[in-house]
Design a protein around this motif. Structure first.
Motif, PDB file in Angstrom:
ATOM      1  N   ILE A 116      -3.596 -22.502 -40.182  1.00  0.00           N
ATOM      2  CA  ILE A 116      -4.471 -23.144 -41.151  1.00  0.00           C
ATOM      3  C   ILE A 116      -4.489 -24.643 -40.827  1.00  0.00           C
ATOM      4  N   ARG A 117      -5.674 -25.217 -40.754  1.00  0.00           N
ATOM      5  CA  ARG A 117      -5.796 -26.650 -40.468  1.00  0.00           C
ATOM      6  C   ARG A 117      -5.598 -27.441 -41.749  1.00  0.00           C
ATOM      7  N   HIS A 118      -4.715 -28.443 -41.688  1.00  0.00           N
ATOM      8  CA  HIS A 118      -4.456 -29.330 -42.818  1.00  0.00           C
ATOM      9  C   HIS A 118      -4.568 -30.779 -42.363  1.00  0.00           C
ATOM     10  N   LEU A 119      -4.991 -31.640 -43.266  1.00  0.00           N
ATOM     11  CA  LEU A 119      -4.989 -33.073 -43.023  1.00  0.00           C
ATOM     12  C   LEU A 119      -3.711 -33.623 -43.659  1.00  0.00           C
ATOM     13  N   VAL A 120      -2.822 -34.176 -42.826  1.00  0.00           N
ATOM     14  CA  VAL A 120      -1.531 -34.687 -43.308  1.00  0.00           C
ATOM     15  C   VAL A 120      -1.305 -36.089 -42.750  1.00  0.00           C
ATOM     16  N   ASN A 121      -0.409 -36.831 -43.382  1.00  0.00           N
ATOM     17  CA  ASN A 121      -0.025 -38.135 -42.857  1.00  0.00           C
ATOM     18  C   ASN A 121       1.056 -37.952 -41.804  1.00  0.00           C
ATOM     19  N   VAL A 122       0.830 -38.553 -40.633  1.00  0.00           N
ATOM     20  CA  VAL A 122       1.814 -38.512 -39.559  1.00  0.00           C
ATOM     21  C   VAL A 122       2.313 -39.924 -39.307  1.00  0.00           C
ATOM     22  N   THR A 123       3.523 -40.031 -38.791  1.00  0.00           N
ATOM     23  CA  THR A 123       4.111 -41.327 -38.466  1.00  0.00           C
ATOM     24  C   THR A 123       3.878 -41.607 -36.991  1.00  0.00           C
ATOM     25  N   CYS A 124       3.147 -42.668 -36.699  1.00  0.00           N
ATOM     26  CA  CYS A 124       2.882 -43.058 -35.317  1.00  0.00           C
ATOM     27  C   CYS A 124       4.126 -43.745 -34.762  1.00  0.00           C
ATOM     28  N   THR A 125       4.537 -43.340 -33.553  1.00  0.00           N
ATOM     29  CA  THR A 125       5.756 -43.890 -32.953  1.00  0.00           C
ATOM     30  C   THR A 125       5.489 -44.700 -31.696  1.00  0.00           C
ATOM     31  N   SER A 126       4.345 -44.457 -31.046  1.00  0.00           N
ATOM     32  CA  SER A 126       3.990 -45.236 -29.855  1.00  0.00           C
ATOM     33  C   SER A 126       2.473 -45.260 -29.716  1.00  0.00           C
ATOM     34  N   ASP A 127       1.992 -46.273 -28.984  1.00  0.00           N
ATOM     35  CA  ASP A 127       0.554 -46.337 -28.729  1.00  0.00           C
ATOM     36  C   ASP A 127       0.231 -45.595 -27.437  1.00  0.00           C
ATOM     37  N   GLU A 128      -1.012 -45.679 -26.994  1.00  0.00           N
ATOM     38  CA  GLU A 128      -1.442 -44.933 -25.811  1.00  0.00           C
ATOM     39  C   GLU A 128      -0.746 -45.372 -24.528  1.00  0.00           C
ATOM     40  N   LYS A 129      -0.139 -46.564 -24.545  1.00  0.00           N
ATOM     41  CA  LYS A 129       0.582 -47.067 -23.373  1.00  0.00           C
ATOM     42  C   LYS A 129       2.087 -46.842 -23.481  1.00  0.00           C
ATOM     43  N   GLY A 130       2.530 -46.237 -24.587  1.00  0.00           N
ATOM     44  CA  GLY A 130       3.952 -45.983 -24.777  1.00  0.00           C
ATOM     45  C   GLY A 130       4.703 -47.081 -25.494  1.00  0.00           C
ATOM     46  N   ASN A 131       3.999 -48.123 -25.913  1.00  0.00           N
ATOM     47  CA  ASN A 131       4.650 -49.208 -26.648  1.00  0.00           C
ATOM     48  C   ASN A 131       4.993 -48.745 -28.059  1.00  0.00           C
ATOM     49  N   PRO A 132       6.172 -49.102 -28.561  1.00  0.00           N
ATOM     50  CA  PRO A 132       6.562 -48.673 -29.913  1.00  0.00           C
ATOM     51  C   PRO A 132       5.636 -49.230 -30.985  1.00  0.00           C
ATOM     52  N   VAL A 133       5.315 -48.389 -31.958  1.00  0.00           N
ATOM     53  CA  VAL A 133       4.550 -48.799 -33.138  1.00  0.00           C
ATOM     54  C   VAL A 133       5.178 -48.124 -34.345  1.00  0.00           C
ATOM     55  N   SER A 134       4.859 -48.595 -35.504  1.00  0.00           N
ATOM     56  CA  SER A 134       5.350 -47.982 -36.733  1.00  0.00           C
ATOM     57  C   SER A 134       4.251 -48.056 -37.778  1.00  0.00           C
ATOM     58  N   SER A 135       3.544 -46.952 -37.918  1.00  0.00           N
ATOM     59  CA  SER A 135       2.466 -46.883 -38.903  1.00  0.00           C
ATOM     60  C   SER A 135       2.235 -45.419 -39.254  1.00  0.00           C
TER      61      SER A 135
END
Length: 160
Positions: free
Chosen positions: A98-117
Motif C-alpha cells: 500500500i502506498r503511503h505518504l510519510v515523513n522521512v528523515t533526509c541524511t545526505s544530499d545527492e552528492k553524499g554530503n550530510p544533511v538533516s531535514s
C-alpha cells in the motif's frame, strides 16, 4: 506533478529492480522508523504508525530503515505502483503493498554530503501477514543481502 519516493529494498541503487528508477532523480539518503522482513525475494516494510491501515502487524521493535529518496513524475508513480503490486482502483485485487505518504528523515544530499531535514515521500508498506517472515535486523536491506552472500574461495586443490 513531482513526487518524492523513499525506496528501501530492491529499488535501491545497485539492487535488481533499480533500473525502474532510471527516469527518477536521485535526491539523497534517508531513513524512517519501521521494521523490515525477508520474504525470500524482496523486503517487507511495516510501520507501527500505519498498522491499523495494513494487514501486516509488526511485533519487531522499530529501527531506522535505511533508504534512498528519488523524485519523479506521475508516470514514475504509476510505474512504481505496478512494480509494487499496488492496485488502488481495483477492489477485487488485494495489493501486495500500500502506498503511503510519510515523513522521512533526509541524511545526505545527492552528492553524499550530510544533511538533516525531513520531507514527505511516498513509501510502499507491505500489506500481507508477516508472521512467517524472518525479521531483517539493522534496517538496511542492502547490508542484509551482503551478509547473506556466502564468500567462496577456490584453492588450487579444488581444481585438481
Amino acid at each position: 506533478m513531482s513526487h518524492y519516493f523513499f525506496v528501501y529494498g530492491t529499488l535501491r541503487a545497485g539492487l535488481r529492480l533499480n533500473y525502474n528508477m532510471k527516469r527518477a532523480t536521485y535526491v539523497g539518503g534517508a531513513t524512517l522508523k519501521g521494521s523490515l522482513y525477508d520474504t525470500g525475494t524482496y523486503p517487507a516494510l511495516c510501520m507501527n504508525s500505519l498498522e491499523s491501515e495494513s494487514s501486516a502487524a509488526s511485533t519487531t521493535a522499530e529501527v531506522e530503515i535505511i533508504g534512498e529518496i528519488f523524485s519523479g513524475d506521475d508516470e514514475l508513480l504509476k510505474l512504481l505502483d505496478e512494480v509494487e503490486g499496488y492496485y488502488p482502483d481495483n477492489a477485487e485485487i488485494k495489493s501486495l503493498y500500500i502506498r503511503h505518504l510519510v515523513n522521512v528523515t533526509c541524511t545526505s544530499d545527492e552528492k553524499g554530503n550530510p544533511v538533516s531535514s525531513t520531507r514527505p515521500a511516498f513509501v510502499y508498506i507491505y500489506n500481507y501477514d508477516i508472521a512467517s517472515l524472518v525479521p531483517i535486523p539493522g534496517g538496511d536491506y542492502k547490508a542484509y543481502l551482503e551478509q547473506k552472500v556466502i564468500p567462496m574461495t577456490i584453492t588450487r586443490d579444488d581444481v585438481n
